[in-house]
Every structure is written in structure tokens, then in C-alpha cells.
Design an enzyme around this catalytic site. Structure first.
Site, PDB file in Angstrom:
ATOM      1  N   GLY A 210       0.835  -1.195   0.000  1.00 11.46           N
ATOM      2  CA  GLY A 210       0.000   0.000   0.000  1.00 11.46           C
ATOM      3  C   GLY A 210       0.866   1.240   0.000  1.00 11.46           C
ATOM      4  O   GLY A 210       1.974   1.242   0.529  1.00 11.46           O
TER       5      GLY A 210
ATOM      6  N   ASP B 283     -10.711   9.430   8.386  1.00  9.99           N
ATOM      7  CA  ASP B 283     -10.306   8.979   7.053  1.00  9.99           C
ATOM      8  C   ASP B 283     -10.901   7.592   6.786  1.00  9.99           C
ATOM      9  O   ASP B 283     -10.228   6.679   6.339  1.00  9.99           O
ATOM     10  CB  ASP B 283      -8.770   8.947   6.979  1.00  9.99           C
ATOM     11  CG  ASP B 283      -8.284   8.881   5.541  1.00  9.99           C
ATOM     12  OD1 ASP B 283      -9.092   9.136   4.626  1.00  9.99           O
ATOM     13  OD2 ASP B 283      -7.100   8.570   5.323  1.00  9.99           O
TER      14      ASP B 283
ATOM     15  N   LYS C  20       4.425  -0.200   8.290  1.00  4.25           N
ATOM     16  CA  LYS C  20       4.045   1.078   7.707  1.00  4.25           C
ATOM     17  C   LYS C  20       5.207   2.038   7.922  1.00  4.25           C
ATOM     18  O   LYS C  20       5.514   2.402   9.054  1.00  4.25           O
ATOM     19  CB  LYS C  20       2.784   1.564   8.425  1.00  4.25           C
ATOM     20  CG  LYS C  20       2.283   2.886   7.928  1.00  4.25           C
ATOM     21  CD  LYS C  20       0.896   3.125   8.477  1.00  4.25           C
ATOM     22  CE  LYS C  20       0.355   4.457   8.029  1.00  4.25           C
ATOM     23  NZ  LYS C  20      -0.981   4.701   8.497  1.00  4.25           N
TER      24      LYS C  20
ATOM     25  N   PHE D 271       1.507   9.373   3.454  1.00  2.00           N
ATOM     26  CA  PHE D 271       2.425   9.296   4.596  1.00  2.00           C
ATOM     27  C   PHE D 271       3.699   8.537   4.247  1.00  2.00           C
ATOM     28  O   PHE D 271       4.735   8.741   4.843  1.00  2.00           O
ATOM     29  CB  PHE D 271       1.721   8.538   5.717  1.00  2.00           C
ATOM     30  CG  PHE D 271       1.278   7.177   5.272  1.00  2.00           C
ATOM     31  CD1 PHE D 271       2.156   6.115   5.315  1.00  2.00           C
ATOM     32  CD2 PHE D 271      -0.005   6.972   4.757  1.00  2.00           C
ATOM     33  CE1 PHE D 271       1.762   4.862   4.866  1.00  2.00           C
ATOM     34  CE2 PHE D 271      -0.394   5.731   4.310  1.00  2.00           C
ATOM     35  CZ  PHE D 271       0.495   4.680   4.358  1.00  2.00           C
ATOM     36  N   GLY D 272       3.616   7.600   3.263  1.00  2.00           N
ATOM     37  CA  GLY D 272       4.728   6.687   3.010  1.00  2.00           C
ATOM     38  C   GLY D 272       4.209   5.392   2.420  1.00  2.00           C
ATOM     39  O   GLY D 272       3.234   5.415   1.660  1.00  2.00           O
ATOM     40  N   SER D 273       4.795   4.272   2.764  1.00  4.56           N
ATOM     41  CA  SER D 273       4.396   3.000   2.169  1.00  4.56           C
ATOM     42  C   SER D 273       4.205   1.932   3.247  1.00  4.56           C
ATOM     43  O   SER D 273       4.802   1.982   4.301  1.00  4.56           O
ATOM     44  CB  SER D 273       5.466   2.508   1.213  1.00  4.56           C
ATOM     45  OG  SER D 273       5.810   3.520   0.319  1.00  4.56           O
ATOM     46  N   VAL D 274       3.369   0.950   2.885  1.00  6.78           N
ATOM     47  CA  VAL D 274       3.195  -0.200   3.756  1.00  6.78           C
ATOM     48  C   VAL D 274       3.807  -1.415   3.068  1.00  6.78           C
ATOM     49  O   VAL D 274       3.561  -1.661   1.890  1.00  6.78           O
ATOM     50  CB  VAL D 274       1.701  -0.473   4.037  1.00  6.78           C
ATOM     51  CG1 VAL D 274       1.556  -1.632   5.004  1.00  6.78           C
ATOM     52  CG2 VAL D 274       1.030   0.758   4.589  1.00  6.78           C
TER      53      VAL D 274
END
Ligand SMILES: *[C@@H]1O[C@H](CO)[C@@H](O)[C@H](O)[C@H]1NC(C)=O
Ligand SMILES: *[C@@H]1O[C@H](CO)[C@@H](O)[C@H](O)[C@H]1NC(C)=O
Length: 985
Positions: A735, A851, A756, A739-742
Site C-alpha cells: 500500500g 479517514d 508502515k 504518509f509513506g508506504s506499507v
């Protein structure tokens, strides 16, 4: 709104092409049959590529991932790498009789590798790395004599390495078996693979010695046996390999002297022997012996002798790691000739400098790429030259701690503007802290502890806004503590202990919300301790002992739920010990000795089940010493010097006069309090358990909660996470967000987790990380994604989460493989409504997720839904909670964007307009097509859900239904439906 989406998947679901193959079997080629068998064994294909592309009306040679021979039309290449496929590999794959290259790497294929693969007579390349393949290879027959390249790394293969693998694989050049669970010895028969160039067996459980026969593999270029359990000596035969450029044997149990032949291999570029028990010394002409060497890592071994000065001619060296050995003699003064050096580490040896002004340090100024310089723990016995300021601007870490350095700290150190960590602790440095330190704008760690520094702290230190750790302990620094230090809100470790600070503790210090460890002990501070100390919500350790602090013990300490150690000893504190201290449930050690504290010892202390050390001696306490809980383990020393205490004889105090009635009375009250307090404290206890670093703990009032939901908080190092994700490889990304990546990751023990990772150095993601930490610290619910741990250092912030094997609801709604019947969907709605109910009502501070969308709803193995991603969540706390709450709830929160609904036409309006007449148009066709058996029952159920959904999305908060009522309604809807048509799930 979410519920509408669950039902009305408006983007047309890709049709599941249920191919009914009616063509006579004779018309299908063997190749096609083999491929269809593979397709059949794929149980999950997230993008449905095979479903839509591998269709029988197109030639197999046009299928994705297939290359055929132009003349024979036979399949020569099958490449489905990184398709995220789940399923198994069928043995029929071996019927592809012209296949040369088979690449199914980076998927989630499981079960055994069919042994038939190793009988294919044309196969040259076999890539199955990074799957979940299991089983043993030890009984296989390897007849694939054409094969050149086998890569099976990063699976769950186990058993012994097959002895016979090289009997027929005469041409094998590359063998990658790393990151599996192979055990037993490395077979000496590997030497029969005469063409082997690369052998990777790292990160397994291999034991025994390295077979000397490896030395017969004359074309071998790389050997990596990292991180196994290998014993014995390194065979000198390895030194005969004339083509070897990489030798990695680190993290094993190898012993003995490294054979001279190894340190004489002119082809070697990398020697990695880190963390073994190897001994011996380096050759005196190391430059001639290893002319191509770039990486030399000998750290954590027993090497001895000098660093030969010839090493300064080994001009290709990039990394020189010799830390934690027994090297002695002078550090070569021409070390700066190594112009490519990025890391030079010699910590904890017996090395010294040939000149008191540390000439080698001036020489290192020529290494313009130097990023890491570790000299700590060597008897350098000199002073720091001002040329230290000429060191490379790339320098990020400089450690000269415990080197017996005297004299002043040169001002020029302030030139090293990219420093992240500076350690000069444990020397004899005198003078004051240079004001030029203000130029070290990137500094995150500053250690000047245990020196003889004097003067006051320069205000320039307060410019170091990224400072995370400041250690000035054990110096002679005087004056008042600069109040601007309280602006360093990144601080987590602050130690100003054992100095000569006077005046009061600056009130700004209570702004340090993230501080974990706070030590200003052994100074000359006076005044009372502010009630604002209760703001240090994260703090684990506080030491204010040995000052002149006066006044009462602040009652607000009670709110510090993570506090484990606190000492207020040797001050002039008075008044009683607050009864509420019994709520500091994490407390392990409490020292209030040598004050003027009066009153009795609160019985509430009996609840402090982790309390191991208690010192109340030399105060003015009176009354009975409690007997329950941790008090059974305390001795007379904890209580001595309080003349009016009474209790059991072993505590060397007189017996209490009316002990029976008083005790009974008290304990009754306690029980009452407990009964009232228990339901309220449940989440609190969980929050405390979550915040605790060490999970395994004893019993306390709600130990069942702790034990069932919180077995052990596991800590992860950056390197563990690095390894678990294969260096954060792209194909492990599951994902991506703002914010960044999982990442999907697998730990050494095979457990799958999700990581995460937040974008570094970006204020908004930092905020998101902090928000998420702040929220998750306090919550735990079956329908929230469980946070296993976090990993946070200066450059890296990540959360370790439970891995959800069925992915997100979003993916599921858009995939044909993830059929969700109406009961599944109702269950998911109930799950999410339960999560929201918990967030909104289950906690003293309501939490708003902000969210909520299908991609933040994750499904576990059993299709139970878990809400994730608290990066935008808000904690509703504050003075006027009720107004704030209404305000927030009144704003229309974020809703997942929906590209067909633009302008006036919202998804909500569209649903509203079409219902109830055109229900079939609104609903996902797989739920209601208009022709099924239980049409009426389903229609009624769906209408009830839609009407509830519309109530959930009311713009006015007064009219909007809350989460509690939502659950009640959903349960009723599900009940009614299952009574009418029977539960299908
Ligand atoms: C399958 O994919 C290949 C490669 O992308 C493409 O050339 C071919 O047209 C596709 N076939 C179908 C039926 O979509
Ligand atoms: C292996 O190498 C050794 C010398 O290192 C040699 O004596 C032996 O004959 C070789 N064995 C084979 C099978 O080539």
C-alpha cells in the site's frame, strides 16, 4: 457513506470470465494444458490478469508472461513475476517441453515445489524466490542438466540441503537458497557443480564446518554463508579460489586464525567476517595482498596485532570496520590516503596515536566521502586538534568517547554541519561548550557526559531543534539551566545530572511532551516541583534527586502512566505522599528517601504490582506499613529512619496498636473503590500495558486483560525490519499513501507482519506518525488493526502491524476473486460500526478517525474487518469537550472520492433519488439481480441498509444516528434476513 459503498460498488466489477472449456481435449496443446493447470491452481489474482488475458480464444503465445519459439510455437519463457498471485504450482508445469525460463518470483505461492520441475530437460533459469513455498528438497532427483540458474531465496523451504543436487547439474552457475529454513551441514558434494559462480546460503540454520571441497569450485566468484550456525575454522582451500570477489561469512560461530591464503586473494573486493570468534593478524603488505579490496569488515572478533601502515595504499577501500577486537599500536598517520573511505570504525581496541595532537585525525580530512568515524574506546591519550573542523562535510557520525582526550573542545567542530551524532563522553575535556555548536543544525545526539566541562550551557544549544538526546551528565557546568532548552521539543533523553546548576527547574521543561528520560539529579536546584510535571505524558524515568527542591510532592505525577522509575530522594520535600500514587501502574522503582515527607504510606501502593524497589527511609512517615501486594518483598531498609511507622516485626518497626480494625476498615474501602473503579480503568490498564516496553509481567488488578490481549510487546530494530522486507524491496509494497508506504514482511520465525514506513524528514508525515502513535497508544479493539510495535529513530519512523491476509475492502470490492455475499457485507458493516462505537464511546477521550474509507478497512484470514490508519485521527480532549465534539462531528468529514459524482450529484443524493423504486440499479449486481429466489427478503434488507446509511450521512449532527444505535440496527437487519432466508455464511 462507507456502507453505501460496500453495497454499491459503482465501478463495474470486472466480469469474472468463467471459461467453460468445451473444446475437445485433442485440440488443446500440451503447453496450453500445462498453462491452464497453472491458472487453475491460482486461487487469488488481485488484478485478475490471468482471468481476462489467459483466454482460450487467443493463442497462448499472446498470453501475458508467455514467450514462444517463433517456429515451433512452443512456450520458451513463462514469467509471472510480481503479479501478487496466491495458489500453488502444479506438477503439470513440467509438461512445457521447450521451457527455458520459469520465473514465478515475488508472488505468494505456497505449498511444495513440484519435484517434476527438476526433470525438465530444457530449463535453464528457475526463479521462485520470494514466495511462501515450503517443504524439503532433500528427496528430489535433480535431472535438469540444462539448468544454469536456480533462485529459491526467501521462501519457507526446510530440511537438509540435497546431497545430490550437483550429481547432474553440471552447468549450474548460480545457486541462491538464502532466507529459508534449511538446516544440517553444507554438503561437500556441492564441489561437483564445477561451473558454480555464485553460492548464496545465508540466513538459514546451517551448522557444522564449511566443507573444504568448496575450494575446488575454481570459477566461484561469490560465497555468502552469512547468519547461520557454522562452526570450526575457515578452510584454507577457499584461498585457492582465483576468481572470488565476495566472501561473506559473518554472523556465524567460526573460530581459529584466518588462513593466510584468504588475506592473499588478489581478486577479493569484499571480506565480511563480522561477528565470529576469529583471530590472527593482518598481513604486513595488505596493499599488495588484497589490491582490489573495497570492503573489509572484521568487527566483533578477536583479531590482534597492528594495523599495517601499508593499508593506506589499499586505495580502493570504502569501508574499514575493525571495531571490538584487540588491535594495538598506532593508527596509521597516513590513513587519509584512503580517499574513497566512507566508514572507518576501530571502536574498542587498544589503538593509539603516534602524536598527542592526533595527526591521523588531520590526515582523515583528506577523506572527502567520510560519513562515519568511530574511534571510541581506544587510549588515544591526546587532545583534539582544531583541524578536526576540516573533516569531511559528509561526516554524519563522530565518536571519540572514552579515549582519554584532554584539553578544550575545538570551536572548529561547529563546521561539521552535517553531523547527526557527536559523542565525546568519558574523556577529560575541560573548558566550556563552544558556542559554535549552534552550527550543528542536523544534530540529533550530543554526548558530552563524564568530562570536566565548566561554564554555563550556551544558548546556541537551543538552536539544535532536532536534538533527541542531550547528555551532559557528570561535568562541572554551572549557572541556571537555560529555559530555552524547553523549546527542544524533539528531546527524548535529557541528562543534566551531576553538575552545578543552580536556581530553579525552568518551567519550559514541562513542554517536553515526548521526553522519555529526564535526569537533573545531583545539582543545586531549589524551589518546588511544578504541578506541570504531569505534562510529561511519555516519560519513563525521572530523577530529580540530590537537589534542594522543596514543597509538596506534585499530585499530577499520578497521570504519568508510563513512568517506571522515579527518584525524588535527598531533597527538602514535605507533606504527604499522594494517595493517587497507587494509580501509577507502571511504577517499578520509587525513591522518596531523605526528605521531610509526613503522613502515612498510602494503602493504594498495594496495587503497584510491578514495584520492585521502594525507598521511603529517613522521612517523617507514621502509621501502619501496608502488607499486601509488593510490600511482601520489601525489607526494613525501605522504611528505616521514620520513627512513627509501625507494622510487622521483620521491618524493625514496633507493632501497630490497633492494627486489626484499621486494616479491615481500609481494605473495605479499597474494595469499594476497586468495584467502582474497575470498569472505568479497563481501557486505562490496556493503555498502560501497551505503553510498557517490557511486556511479560506479573499480575495486577485486571491481569486477565493484559494477559489475553497483550502477550509481549516486541521491539524491532531497523535492521530486523530491513531484513524482513528484503531491504524494503518494492515488490513487498502492499500500500502507498501520502504518509509513506506499507510493506509486507516476514520475520525470521516466519510470522508475517505489515510495516508502515513514514516518509522521512517531512513534517506532515511526522505529524501523521505522531498522531497515529498518540491514538494507538490508547486503544485496542477486535476490529482495529493491532499494532505490534513501533520502530522510531532519528531517520526512520515505522509502525509494525498485524498482517491482514485478505487485503483491503477496497481491493476486495474491485476483485472478482473476493466474493462478498450479503451476510459477509453485513458482518463487515457490523465490524466497522463496532470499531467506531469503541472509538467514539469506549474511551474517556473520544477518537475521530477522519479517514474512513474502504482502503482503510482490512480483512483478516476469517474475513473479520479491522479498521486501520489513524494518521488523520483526532483525539477529542480539552476543556470544553462537549462543544468541541459537536463542532467536529458537525463538520462533514472526509469521504472517499468518487469520480463519477461531481458537482451537484453526490453519491448520497444519487442513492436518495433512485430509492426505493430503482433499487436494482443502485445495488451491486452480485447481490441483487432481480431474478433470484429470495428477492423480496433481500430487497427489504437492502432497503433497510440504505435507509440506515442515509441516516449515518445526515449533515446535521443532531439528526445523525450514532455508532451505538447503528450497531443495534445492523444486528436487527441481519437477524431478520437470516430468519427469512437462512444464514448462508
Ligand atoms: C494479453 O496481454 C498481452 C500482453 O500485455 C497483450 O498483448 C494481449 O493483447 C492480451 N490479450 C488479451 C486477450 O487481452
Ligand atoms: C580438489 O582440490 C584439491 C586441491 O585443492 C585436489 O587435490 C583434489 O584433487 C581436487 N578434487 C577434485 C575432485 O577435483
Amino acid at each position: 457513506m462507507e456502507m453505501i459503498k460496500v453495497i454499491t460498488v459503482r465501478s463495474v466489477i470486472h466480469c469474472l470470465l468463467c471459461l467453460v472449456i468445451t473444446v475437445a481435449a485433442s485440440n488443446i496443446s500440451t503447453d496450453q494444458q500445462a498453462l491452464l493447470a497453472l491458472k487453475d491452481h491460482i486461487t487469488y489474482d488481485p488484478t485478475n490478469l490471468l482471468g481476462t488475458n489467459w483466454t482460450s480464444n487467443a493463442s497462448i503465445c499472446s498470453w501475458i508472461g508467455i514467450i514462444c519459439d517463433v517456429n515451433s510455437h512452443k512456450v520458451t519463457t513463462l514469467n509471472l513475476s510480481s503479479f501478487n498471485l496466491q495458489g500453488t504450482i502444479p506438477p503439470e508445469i513440467a509438461n512445457l517441453s521447450s521451457l527455458k525460463s520459469l520465473d514465478l518470483s515475488h508472488n505468494k505461492l505456497s505449498s511444495n515445489i513440484p519435484s517434476s520441475i527438476f526433470t525438465m530437460s530444457t530449463l535453464k533459469v528457475l526463479y521462485l524466490m520470494d514466495n511462501q513455498l515450503s517443504g524439503s528438497l532433500s528427496s528430489f532427483t535433480f535431472n535438469t542438466s540444462s539448468i544454469l540458474d536456480i533462485r529459491l531465496s526467501k521462501n519457507k523451504l526446510s530440511g537438509k540441503l540435497p546431497e545430490n543436487i550437483c550429481n547432474h547439474l553440471r552447468y549450474l552457475k548460480h545457486l541462491f537458497l538464502r532466507e529459508n529454513m534449511f538446516y544440517g551441514k553444507i554438503p561437500s558434494s556441492l564441489s561437483k557443480c564445477k561451473q558454480l559462480q555464485e553460492l548464496h546460503l545465508g540466513y538459514n540454520n546451517l551448522s557444522g564446518a564449511i566443507p573444504k571441497e568448496i575450494g575446488n569450485l575454481t570459477v566461484l566468484q561469490r560465497i555468502s554463508l552469512i547468519n547461520n550456525k557454522l562452526h570450526g575454522e575457515i578452510p584454507q582451500e577457499i584461498g585457492y579460489l582465483q576468481n572470488l570477489d565476495v566472501l561473506q561469512l559473518g554472523f556465524n560461530n567460526l573460530t581459529g586464525v584466518v588462513p593466510a591464503t584468504i588475506f592473499n586473494m588478489s581478486t577479493l573486493k569484499e571480506i565480511f567476517l563480522y561477528n565470529n570468534s576469529l583471530s590472527g593478524s593482518l598481513p604486513s603488505r595488505i596493499d599488495l595482498a588484497l589490491p582490489n579490496l573495497e570492503f573489509l569488515n572484521l568487527g566483533i572478533n578477536s583479531f590482534s596485532g597492528t594495523i599495517p601502515s601499508s593499508i593506506t595504499n589499499a586505495s580502493k577501500l570504502i569501508l574499514l570496520e575493525m571495531g571490538s577486537n584487540s588491535f594495538s599500536g598506532f593508527i596509521p598517520s597516513a590513513i587519509g590516503n584512503l580517499r574513497n573511505l566512507k566508514l572507518f570504525d576501530i571502536f574498542f581496541n587498544n589503538l593509539t596515536s603516534s602524536t598527542p595532537e592526533l595527526g591521523f585525525l588531520s590526515s582523515l580530512a583528506n577523506c572527502k566521502k567520510l560519513r562515519y568515524l568511530g574511534l571510541g574506546g581506544n587510549p588515544l591519550d591526546g587532545f583534539l586538534p582544531s583541524s578536526i573542523g576540516n573533516l569531511s562535510l559528509s561526516l554524519e557520525r563522530l565518536n571519540i568517547a572514552f579515549c582519554n582526550i584532554s584539553g578544550n573542545i575545538p570551536k572548529a567542530i561547529g563546521n561539521l554541519s552535517n553531523l547527526i551524532v557527536l559523542s565525546l563522553g568519558g574523556n577529560n575535556l575541560s573548558g566550556s561548550i563552544p558556542v559554535t555548536f549552534g552550527g550543528l543544525q542536523k544534530l540529533q545526539g550530543l554526548d558530552l557526559a563524564f568530562n570536566k566541562l565548566a561554564g554555563s550551557i550556551p544558548d546556541e544549544i537551543c538552536l539544535l531543534s532536532r536534538l533527541n538526546e542531550l547528555d551532559l551528565n557528570g561535568n562541572k557546568i554551572s549557572g541556571s539551566i537555560s529555559s530555552c532548552l524547553g523549546n527542544l521539543t524533539s528531546l527524548q533523553y535529557l541528562n543534566l545530572g551531576s553538575n552545578r546548576f543552580t536556581f530553579v527547574i525552568p518551567s519550559t521543561f514541562w513542554n517536553l511532551k515526548d521526553i522519555l528520560s529526564f535526569d537533573i539529579s545531583s545539582n543545586l536546584l531549589d524551589g518546588p516541583i511544578s504541578l506541570a510535571i504531569g505534562n510529561l505524558k511519555a516519560v519513563v524515568g525521572i530523577d530529580l534527586s540530590r537537589n534542594n527542591l522543596s514543597g509538596n510532592i506534585p499530585t499530577t505525577l499520578e497521570g504519568l502512566k508510563s513512568l517506571q522509575n522515579i527518584s525524588l530522594a535527598y531533597n527538602r520535600l514535605e507533606g504527604p505522599i499522594p494517595e493517587s500514587f497507587g494509580n501509577m501502574t507502571s511504577l517499578e522503582s520509587l525513591d522518596l528517601s531523605n526528605n521531610k515527607i509526613s503522613g502515612s504510606i498510602p494503602v493504594s501502593f498495594e496495587k503497584l504490582s510491578y514495584l520492585k524497589e521502594l525507598n521511603l527511609s529517613f522521612n517523617k512517615l507514621k502509621g501502619e506499613i501496608p502488607r499486601g501486594g509488593p510490600f511482601a518483598n520489601f525489607t526494613a531498609e525501605s522504611f528505616m529512619g521514620n520513627e512513627l511507622l509501625c507494622g510487622l516485626p521483620n521491618l524493625q518497626v514496633p507493632p501497630c496498636k490497633h492494627s486489626q480494625p484499621r486494616a479491615q476498615h481500609k481494605s473495605k474501602k479499597t474494595i469499594l473503590l476497586l468495584v467502582i473503579f474497575l470498569p472505568l480503568s479497563t481501557t486505562l490498564v490496556i493503555a498502560v500495558a501497551l505503553a510498557l516496553k517490557r511486556g511479560k509481567r506479573g499480575t495486577m488488578l485486571s491481569n486477565d486483560i493484559i494477559l489475553s490481549s497483550q502477550p509481549t510487546i516486541r521491539r524491532f530494530s531497523y535492521f530486523e525490519l530491513l531484513r524482513a522486507t528484503d531491504n524494503f524491496a518494492e515488490n513487498n509494497i502492499i500500500g502507498i499513501g501520502g504518509f509513506g508506504s506499507v510493506y509486507r514482511a516476514r520475520l525470521e520465525d516466519g510470522v508475517e507482519i505489515a510495516i508502515k514506513v513514514f516518509h522521512p524528514q517531512c513534517a506532515s508525515t511526522l505529524k501523521s506518525f505522531e498522531a497515529e502513535c498518540e491514538v494507538i497508544k490508547n486503544i485496542r479493539h477486535r476490529n482495529l488493526v493491532k499494532i505490534i510495535s513501533s520502530c522510531s529513530n532519528d531517520d526512520f519512523k515505522a509502525l509494525v502491524l498485524e498482517y491482514m491476509s485478505n487485503g483491503s475492502l477496497e481491493d476486495c470490492l474491485h476483485s472478482s476473486n473476493c466474493a462478498l455475499n450479503i451476510f459477509c457485507r453485513l458482518n463487515i458493516m457490523i465490524d466497522i460500526a463496532s470499531a467506531l462505537e469503541y472509538l467514539h464511546f469506549g474511551h474517556s477521550t473520544p477518537i475521530i478517525h477522519c479517514d474512513l474509507k474502504p482502503s482503510n478497512v482490512l480483512l483478516d484470514e476469517d474475513m473479520v474487518a479491522h479498521l486501520s490508519d489513524f494518521g488523520m485521527a483526532k483525539l477529542l480532549s480539552g476543556e470544553d469537550e462537549s462543544t468541541m465534539r459537536t463542532q467536529t462531528l458537525a463538520t462533514i468529514g472526509y469521504m472517499a472520492p468518487d469520480e463519477i459524482f461531481v458537482g451537484e450529484l453526490s453519491l448520497k443524493r444519487w442513492v436518495n433519488d433512485l430509492l426505493p423504486v430503482s433499487l436494482v440499479e443502485v445495488v451491486d449486481k452480485s447481490l441483487l439481480s432481480g431474478e433470484e429466489k429470495h428477492f423480496a427478503a433481500k430487497e427489504q434488507c437492502l432497503l433497510s441498509i440504505f435507509s440506515l446509511a442515509l441516516e449515518c450521512t445526515m449533515e446535521s449532527p443532531e439528526k445523525r444516528i450514532d455508532a451505538k444505535d447503528t450497531i443495534t440496527r445492523l444486528l436487527k437487519i441481519r437477524d431478520t434476513l437470516s430468519k427469512r432466508i437462512g444464514n448462508l455464511s
